[in-house]
Every structure is written in C-alpha cells, then in structure tokens.
Design an enzyme around this catalytic site. Structure first.
Site, mmCIF file in Angstrom:
data_model
loop_
_atom_site.group_PDB
_atom_site.id
_atom_site.type_symbol
_atom_site.label_atom_id
_atom_site.label_comp_id
_atom_site.label_asym_id
_atom_site.label_seq_id
_atom_site.Cartn_x
_atom_site.Cartn_y
_atom_site.Cartn_z
ATOM 1 N N GLU A 103 -0.066 3.708 1.463
ATOM 2 C CA GLU A 103 -0.118 4.416 2.860
ATOM 3 C C GLU A 103 1.048 4.061 3.676
ATOM 4 O OE1 GLU A 103 -2.518 5.705 4.552
ATOM 5 O OE2 GLU A 103 -3.743 6.052 2.625
ATOM 6 N N SER B 157 0.829 -1.130 0.092
ATOM 7 C CA SER B 157 -0.023 -0.061 -0.138
ATOM 8 C C SER B 157 0.916 1.461 0.069
ATOM 9 C CB SER B 157 -0.856 -0.013 1.294
ATOM 10 O OG SER B 157 -1.500 1.148 1.458
ATOM 11 N N TYR C 25 -3.235 0.345 9.856
ATOM 12 C CA TYR C 25 -3.308 -0.055 8.398
ATOM 13 C C TYR C 25 -1.995 -0.034 7.743
ATOM 14 C CZ TYR C 25 -4.429 -0.743 3.433
ATOM 15 O OH TYR C 25 -4.465 -1.317 2.152
#
Length: 323
Positions: free
Chosen positions: A127, A125, A149
């Site tokens: 992120e 990801s 996450y």
C-alpha cells in the site's frame, strides 16, 4: 535452540509463521495486546496453540515492549502487529499510526538498548507505493501512500532503514503484496466474497455487495509468504524485499473465479455499491519479486486461482462442520 518472538501471533501471518518456525525447531513466543483474553483461534486451528508461549504486549508502550523482550530473549523478532485494515484506518487514523509506527520504533529502540544481536522483520506493505500505473513495483519504486494505513507503514519502513544505517541493526522490511488464506477474517474482502458465495450456493438468496470491482491486485498465498519473512532474517546482509507473485488480476476476476467454483455466474449475484468505496483507493497494485527470487531463493508457487480454490475448499469444510 533459536528463539523467535512474533508480535501479533494471533493474526493470519503470525499463526502461519508460528507453525513454520515450530517446524524448524524454534522456541516460539508470541504477543497480543491482552493475551489473557485473546482466543488465539488461528493458532488452535493450525494445531500449534499449546506450543507457543504467549505474553501481553502493547507495541506503542515502550515499557511493555522492553519487558517482553527481556522475558523472551529472542534471536529473531517478527513485527506483524498493529491495525491491519486499510479501510478501518480512515476511521481510526491515530490508532493506526501509533500501533504501526510507534510499535516499530519501540522495538528497534529496545533492541538497540539491550545491545544483543537480535534480528527484526518488519511487516511493510505494498500500500505504500500508492498508484504507480500499470507497473510492477520493486524495491526502488518511490512511495506515495494514499491511506492512513499506508502512511503508517511507510513511516515505519523509513524508521527501519534509518536504524539499519545509523546503528547497524539487522532489520528488514518485507513489502508484501496481497496474500490470502482461510485464516483471513470475514471483514477482508476476499473472505467476504468466498463466505457469501458459499451461502448463495447453499440457497441463501442474498446478493453480494462490494465496492469497486475494477481494482487490480497481486494475489498471493499467505503460508508461502511467511517463508519469505523467515528467509529475510537468515542472510548475511539486512535488506528490504518485495514479496509478490508478479501477476495481477482485477477484483472482478477474483469474484468470477470464486463463483465459478460453485458453477455460478457471478453477474447474477454481485453488485457494486458506492457506499463501499474508499475515500482513496489504488487502481493497480502489482509487485516485482525479482530480488527475493535472486537473493532469497523464494518464489511464489500459488497464483490467484490456486488461492481461490484452497479458500473455497476450507470454507466449504467449515460450513459442513457447522451444519
């Protein structure tokens, strides 16, 4: 015939990937935590539900993982399962870390113990990068995760790198930036914006409440991104790849583009509500997909406005069907 196992086959990416692999002549297996009660509505919507063999699997349960791998005997595994919401990860941090990090570890341990040349794609990801300023991140950009996450995805990323180096496994991380489609659940902000705008255009009279409008993201089209996943597992060498459009727009730009599709001024219908602000959020997120273009021959064809247009068309059709 090549065989693929898609962990998390019922989600947005899993469903598009299943359709892609079936079109390429694969035998496709898919997993869900409880396949007996899962609706697999996305697979049905894409017209491929009956072509996918589904099994129940809990990624954080090693016995469950090993059982499914022995039954399916895959050549390729795509690990797309796990808790997928950044916002929800603040409320369910343990579930998030277990499903993502332990899931990746269990799959690689099973591959190692089975001793078969199985190739694994792990859904990383963007992120993981955290706030890097107004810079397009690439595969060498350091990680600075700012949510449970992102921490889970970063941990799984380094486990993949470790197993690749230590045991010679063919395992890849796909560091995907935001990618959207009509299969997104309504809890995702892009789908929330579009479904609400559709109702407003139909006369609902409601207001759309969002969090920060100034955040900047690299918006892509999910059906294109699953093609990149497949390409990663076809090469001679396992690598990690950033998958992105290379362009970035603010959430306000996204909102404006959606309401423009209905000939509406978004400012009359949208407000920012601090109640939706996350404890930490990324101000700017943009990817540099140069390696994917150079080594995989992959390049995003859709940009943000193309994504908006396609999602609005699909939402209108769905509303008309309900009507």
């Amino acid at each position: 015939m090549m065989k693929a196992l898609i962990c998390g086959v019922g989600g947005q990416d899993g469903s598009y990937l299943a359709r892609l692999l079936l079109a390429k002549g694969y035998e496709v297996w898919g997993t869900s935590r409880d396949a007996q009660i899962a609706s697999f509505a996305n697979l049905a919507q894409l017209g491929v539900r009956d072509a996918v063999q589904v099994r129940s699997m809990a990624p954080n349960d090693f016995r469950s993982v090993l059982t499914v791998l022995r039954a399916s005997e895959p050549d390729e595994i795509y690990f797309l399962a796990g808790q997928s919401s950044v916002g929800l990860s603040f409320e369910q941090p343990v579930e998030t870390l277990e499903s993502i990090t332990l899931g990746a570890l269990n799959l690689m341990e099973a591959i190692r113990l089975l001793g078969r040349p199985i190739r694994l794609y792990h859904a990383g990801s963007s992120e993981c990068f955290g706030d890097v300023g107004e810079v397009a991140a690439d595969e060498t950009t350091p990680f600075a995760p700012r949510s449970p996450y992102a921490v889970a995805k970063a941990s799984a990323h380094w486990l993949v790198a470790n197993y690749r180096e230590a045991y010679g496994l063919f395992v890849c991380n796909g560091i995907l930036f935001n990618h959207e489609s009509p299969l997104r659940p309504t809890r995702f902000v892009t789908r929330k914006i579009i479904s609400t705008a559709c109702r407003i255009a139909a006369g609902s009279g409601e207001r759309l409440e969002l969090g920060r409008l100034d955040i900047v993201r690299d918006w892509g089209w999910a059906p294109e991104y699953v093609e990149a996943m497949w390409r990663m597992l076809q090469g001679e060498q396992a690598r990690d790849y950033v998958i992105a459009t290379g362009q970035a727009q603010s959430l306000q730009d996204f909102v404006a583009a959606v309401f423009a599709e209905f000939d509406l001024d978004w400012r009359a219908h949208v407000c920012s509500n601090p109640a939706y602000f996350r404890p930490t959020d990324l101000a700017w997120s943009q990817g540099n997909p140069a390696r994917a273009e150079q080594l995989l021959g992959w390049r995003a064809g859709f940009r943000m406005r193309d994504v908006v247009r396609e999602m609005v068309v699909a939402e209108r059709e769905q509303m008309q069907g309900k009507g």
